[in-house]
Design an enzyme around this catalytic site. Structure first.
Site, PDB file in Angstrom:
ATOM      1  N   TYR A   1     -31.909 -38.705 -13.979  1.00  0.00           N
ATOM      2  CA  TYR A   1     -31.026 -37.557 -14.201  1.00  0.00           C
ATOM      3  C   TYR A   1     -30.325 -37.142 -12.916  1.00  0.00           C
ATOM      4  CZ  TYR A   1     -29.333 -32.923 -15.341  1.00  0.00           C
ATOM      5  OH  TYR A   1     -28.519 -31.824 -15.512  1.00  0.00           O
TER       6      TYR A   1
ATOM      7  N   SER B   1     -24.402 -31.000 -11.861  1.00  0.00           N
ATOM      8  CA  SER B   1     -25.609 -30.177 -11.781  1.00  0.00           C
ATOM      9  C   SER B   1     -25.938 -29.965 -10.315  1.00  0.00           C
ATOM     10  CB  SER B   1     -26.774 -30.898 -12.470  1.00  0.00           C
ATOM     11  OG  SER B   1     -28.013 -30.280 -12.171  1.00  0.00           O
TER      12      SER B   1
END
Length: 265
Positions: A157, A144
């Site tokens: 995350y 990401s």
């Protein structure tokens, strides 16, 4: 030299929605058979039917929660018993949580690490010898743009995706010359179920891309004669992600923290 998985088998985790569904379509379109793994069997079966009808793809559906302690070993056993060898592995399964770390459920945070990191590492290790032996497939780990800086209120995350990026780039180097393409795909915000699961759209930086746009970026990278170790999907996402490397760490942290602040604590 384009990426041609025709006649091989690809395993896609998190295949029941979003990027996983699009990965499955593009691989099937290029002639690969599929092993589809996710928790929701009904969605996997619907996708398998669609792939068989559209592309004549052989699909194996394995409903499985990869946060389970024995999940990867169980998956390997199922494929071994079915005499299925994997040439391409797409580690797409993952989720994010949002909130102040001290206030989040600890079991949910540990499950996030288990899925985003531990399961990805275990799957990569379990199938990497097969991927190298095949020599014409790919290992794609979905990271990401969150990997490039800390993300306050999405602390776990961001940290898991930083791990995925670093881990995958290292594997890219280790497997040079084997014929295997290794890629860390770094999307920004995308129109998938991710933000529904994370319960947060406040920490979005940049414009949403579609799943089709993100996977098109991945396939374009894999089609290169010498595919890169990582690729960022979206021009502005790439500018922002690379730009943080030129700014003081404290400034970046402050900007990201303010930008992703929830309306109320």
């Amino acid at each position: 030299m384009t990426f041609e998985p025709m006649g091989t088998t690809a395993l896609v985790t998190g295949a029941s929605s979003g990027l996983g569904v699009e990965f499955a379509h593009r691989l099937a379109e290029r002639g690969a058979d599929l092993v589809l793994v996710a928790r929701r069997e009904d969605r996997l079966e619907a996708l398998a039917t669609e792939l068989r009808t559209s592309y004549g793809t052989v699909c194996t559906v394995i409903p499985l929660d990869l946060t389970g302690p024995d999940a990867v070993a169980m998956l390997v056993r199922k494929l071994t018993d079915a005499d299925i060898r994997i040439s391409t592995l797409v580690n797409n399964a993952g989720f994010g949580t949002h909130g102040f770390f001290a206030e989040l459920a600890p079991e949910r945070e540990l499950a996030e690490i288990q899925l985003n990191v531990a399961a990805l590492v275990a799957l990569s290790r379990a199938f990497l010898p097969q991927l190298i032996e095949a020599g014409n497939g790919a290992l794609v780990n979905v990271a990401s743009t969150a990997a490039f800086q800390p993300i306050p209120r999405m602390a776990v995350y961001g940290a898991t995706k930083a791990f995925v990026l670093s881990f995958t780039e290292a594997l890219w180097y280790e497997t040079k010359g084997t014929g295997l393409k290794v890629l860390a795909l770094c999307p920004g915000p995308a129109s998938t179920e991710f933000f529904d699961v994370a319960h947060n759209e406040d920490a979005v930086f940049g414009k949403f891309e579609t799943a089709e746009q993100v996977i098109a970026t991945a396939m374009k990278a894999l089609d290169r004669r010498r595919s890169p170790a990582s690729v960022i999907s979206g021009r502005m996402n790439a500018v922002q992600a690379k730009g943080v490397g030129f700014a003081p760490r404290g400034l970046v942290l402050d900007i990201v923290g303010r930008g992703g602040a929830p309306k109320k604590r």
